[in-house]
Structure formats: structure tokens, C-alpha cells
Scaffold this active site. Structure first.
Site, PDB file in Angstrom:
ATOM      1  N   THR A  15       0.855  -1.192   0.000  1.00  0.00           N
ATOM      2  CA  THR A  15       0.000   0.000   0.000  1.00  0.00           C
ATOM      3  C   THR A  15       0.891   1.242   0.000  1.00  0.00           C
ATOM      4  O   THR A  15       2.066   1.187   0.354  1.00  0.00           O
ATOM      5  CB  THR A  15      -0.938   0.021   1.220  1.00  0.00           C
ATOM      6  OG1 THR A  15      -0.169   0.214   2.419  1.00  0.00           O
ATOM      7  CG2 THR A  15      -1.737  -1.273   1.321  1.00  0.00           C
ATOM      8  N   TYR A 158       0.597  12.372  13.513  1.00  0.00           N
ATOM      9  CA  TYR A 158       1.477  11.338  12.953  1.00  0.00           C
ATOM     10  C   TYR A 158       2.090  10.508  14.074  1.00  0.00           C
ATOM     11  O   TYR A 158       2.135   9.272  14.007  1.00  0.00           O
ATOM     12  CB  TYR A 158       2.563  12.023  12.122  1.00  0.00           C
ATOM     13  CG  TYR A 158       3.384  11.092  11.273  1.00  0.00           C
ATOM     14  CD1 TYR A 158       2.900  10.616  10.059  1.00  0.00           C
ATOM     15  CD2 TYR A 158       4.665  10.712  11.652  1.00  0.00           C
ATOM     16  CE1 TYR A 158       3.660   9.785   9.251  1.00  0.00           C
ATOM     17  CE2 TYR A 158       5.440   9.884  10.859  1.00  0.00           C
ATOM     18  CZ  TYR A 158       4.934   9.428   9.656  1.00  0.00           C
ATOM     19  OH  TYR A 158       5.692   8.598   8.866  1.00  0.00           O
TER      20      TYR A 158
END
Length: 332
Positions: A15, A158
Site C-alpha cells: 500500500t 502522525y
């Protein structure tokens, strides 16, 4: 356990394969003759990557995928198995980010970062496990960043997502072992700053130009680390010497290193230019099929900055010994 088949007879799903580390990994596997299944939101970029993979000697299948949609990720797995007969490994690499002070990052962007980075990994693992089981074993690799172990200011979303990925991988690994499915390995990659387009595509609410904090490494370093994990799985692997050093420092003296790294990141992850608020590629894909981010000038700081990190490590060790000695004195 490693892949049950050699790389040139294996099918690997990747991915985030339209940019950066995803592309570098696809090329590294294609050179070894593997079949790569390329997933991302940008189909034209994926097609370019697939053509290059085929020229390098691999086989490639393009499957446009939104990793925040469980059904889309399940279809990715189905198409991969239908095309190549099985899935031997799965690399969860898709990621986005939003930079700025925690209280200035829009909630919608914060949520989307968690959906892409953390839930995207959740959905990838859920989709991959039945096929890895059916193949008699295999390897799951989650790209978690060194920020899964340490933390930096202006990267709250993040940091949160990457810490979550590391904890998720540890838990799934335990569950596979205690339920007799130890033939499936779960690995976590912890890269340092990597020269990819990631920093140019990040949502930015800092008012300043975002740049990768040095030392910065080429994406091939992460790709080769992933290849090694497929051949010889380990719980975790750092990519880039600075990542390993940061992890060691953080474990030795977390409070001290948290302060030092906060100061360092505050000074080095912003360039001189001003930036207007932007959502980057958080909601809309803009990949251009490039493995590198053209940060070559900052790569030249590698030796100097690694030396600086080495001095910091020595300082951390001295500080830790001093604390231990102080605490071990009589009467304390």
C-alpha cells in the site's frame, strides 16, 4: 518464519505504492522477480510504477485502493489472490501527515491522519491474514517510522498514529503465536528521515516551509530493510543509523532526550520559506510516481549530523550514569 517461497516466486501487496518508500520497495522486489500488487489512490502513478516494475523483471498488478475503506482493502486482497493465486506478504506503507501545533491542526485532518495511517494498517492486517494463513505462512510488514518510538513536536497526529501501529503489531504478533498461527510473522519498520515526496505533500499549518530534519536517508535503505524482513523476519528493524541511535537514547534517558529532540526538531524541520495553510494530500491524492523527494542537498548533511547524534548519545550515556550513581548513594 520467512516467506514460504523465494522472492521470485512470491506475491507481495504494497500500500502507498505510488510514491516514496512504496515505490522503492516495489522496485526492489521487482528486481528480485517478485509479483507486486500496487495499491494507492492515484491510478496513473501506479500504472507508471507497474511499467517500471515489469521492465525490472517483476510482475505487477495495479489496484487503486483507499486504505480507509475496509471493503476497498478486502477487494485489494481478493484481486491480488485472484491474479497471482495467493498472497505471501503484505506491506502496510500508506501514510499522510498534518504538521502544526496540536491545537492548530483541524480536527478533520487529525482524524484523517489516524484513519489513513492507523486504521489503514488495521484494515490491511485484517484483509491479509486469511490469505497468509491459506498460503501456509507469510510476512506482514508495517512501516511505522522511528516516531513510533520517539516523538517530535508539530507531529502530534502522525506520532499518535505511528505509536498505535507499533502497539497493534505487538498485539497481533502475540495473538498469532498463542493461537498456533506462528507461521505468520509481523514486523515493524522504524525509518529515520527519508528523502521522499512525503514532506512536500504534508498538510501544513505551521506557516513555514516543511523540510525533513537531517540526517536524511535515501528510500532504498527502507526498501532493502523490508526485503530483508521478508527473507528473515524480525519483530522490529530500524532503517537508517540515526533511527537506531534515537531509539537507544530515548530508552536510556527519555526525559532528557525528549527535551533535546524537541529543541532539535523545532530548529531543523522548517525551512526559510513561508507557507500558506494547506491540507496537502490528506484528503486528495497528488502522487507523481517518484521514490525520492529531491532533498539531495540535505542528504549531504548526513555525516555531520550523524556525528552530532553520536556526541548526543555520549552525553545521554554520561547523564544516565550520573543519575544512576546519584540514586545509588547511601541515604537515597
Amino acid at each position: 518464519m520467512p516467506l514460504t517461497r523465494s522472492l521470485d516466486d512470491s506475491t507481495v501487496v504494497i500500500t502507498g505504492a505510488s510514491s516514496g518508500i512504496g515505490i522503492a520497495t516495489a522496485y526492489a522486489l521487482a528486481r528480485r522477480g517478485a509479483a507486486v500488487v500496487l495499491a494507492a489512490r492515484t491510478e496513473p502513478a501506479l500504472e507508471q510504477v507497474a511499467q517500471r516494475c515489469q521492465k525490472l523483471g517483476g510482475r505487477a498488478l495495479v489496484v487503486p485502493t483507499d486504505v480507509t475503506d475496509l471493503e476497498s482493502v478486502r477487494q485489494l486482497a481478493e484481486q491480488a489472490a485472484a491474479e497471482f493465486g495467493r498472497i505471501d506478504a503484505w506491506v502496510n506503507n500508506a501514510a499522510v501527515s498534518a504538521v502544526g501545533l496540536f491545537d492548530e491542526i483541524p480536527v478533520a485532518e487529525f482524524r484523517r491522519v489516524l484513519e489513513v495511517n492507523l486504521l489503514g494498517t488495521v484494515y490491511g492486517i485484517k484483509a491479509a491474514l486469511p490469505y497468509l494463513d491459506a498460503a501456509g505462512g507469510g510476512v506482514l510488514v508495517n512501516n511505522a517510522s522511528v516516531l513510533a518510538e520517539v516523538a517530535m513536536p508539530y507531529q502530534s497526529a502522525y506520532n499518535a498514529a505511528k505509536h498505535g501501529i507499533r502497539g497493534l503489531a505487538d498485539t497481533v504478533r502475540q495473538e498469532l503465536r498463542v493461537t498456533g498461527r506462528g507461521q505468520i510473522s509481523v514486523c515493524t519498520v522504524l525509518p529515520a528521515s527519508i528523502d521522499t515526496p512525503f514532506f512536500r505533500h504534508t498538510a501544513n499549518h505551521s506557516g513555514r516551509e516543511l523540510v525533513p530534519p537531517p540526517p536524511i536517508y535515501p528510500p532504498d535503505i527502507v526498501a532493502e530493510t523490508i526485503v530483508r524482513l521478508l527473507r528473515r523476519p524480525r519483530r522490529e528493524a530500524y532503517a537508517g543509523g540515526a533511527a537506531r541511535l534515537l531509539g537507544l537514547q530515548w530508552r536510556l534517558a527519555p526525559a532528557l532526550v525528549e527535551r533535546i529532540l524537541g529543541w532539535y526538531a523545532h530548529r531543523t524541520q522548517f525551512g526559510p520559506g513561508a507557507r500558506v495553510d494547506s491540507s496537502g494530500n490528506v484528503f486528495h491524492a497528488d502522487a507523481q510516481a517518484r521514490p525520492d523527494g529531491r532533498w539531495h542537498g540535505r542528504r549531504r548533511q548526513l555525516v555531520r549530523m550523524t556525528a552530532a547524534f553520536g556526541l548526543a548519545a555520549a552525553g545521554t550515556a554520561v547523564g544516565t550514569v550520573a543519575v544512576i550513581n546519584r540514586r545509588s548513594r547511601p541515604g537515597r
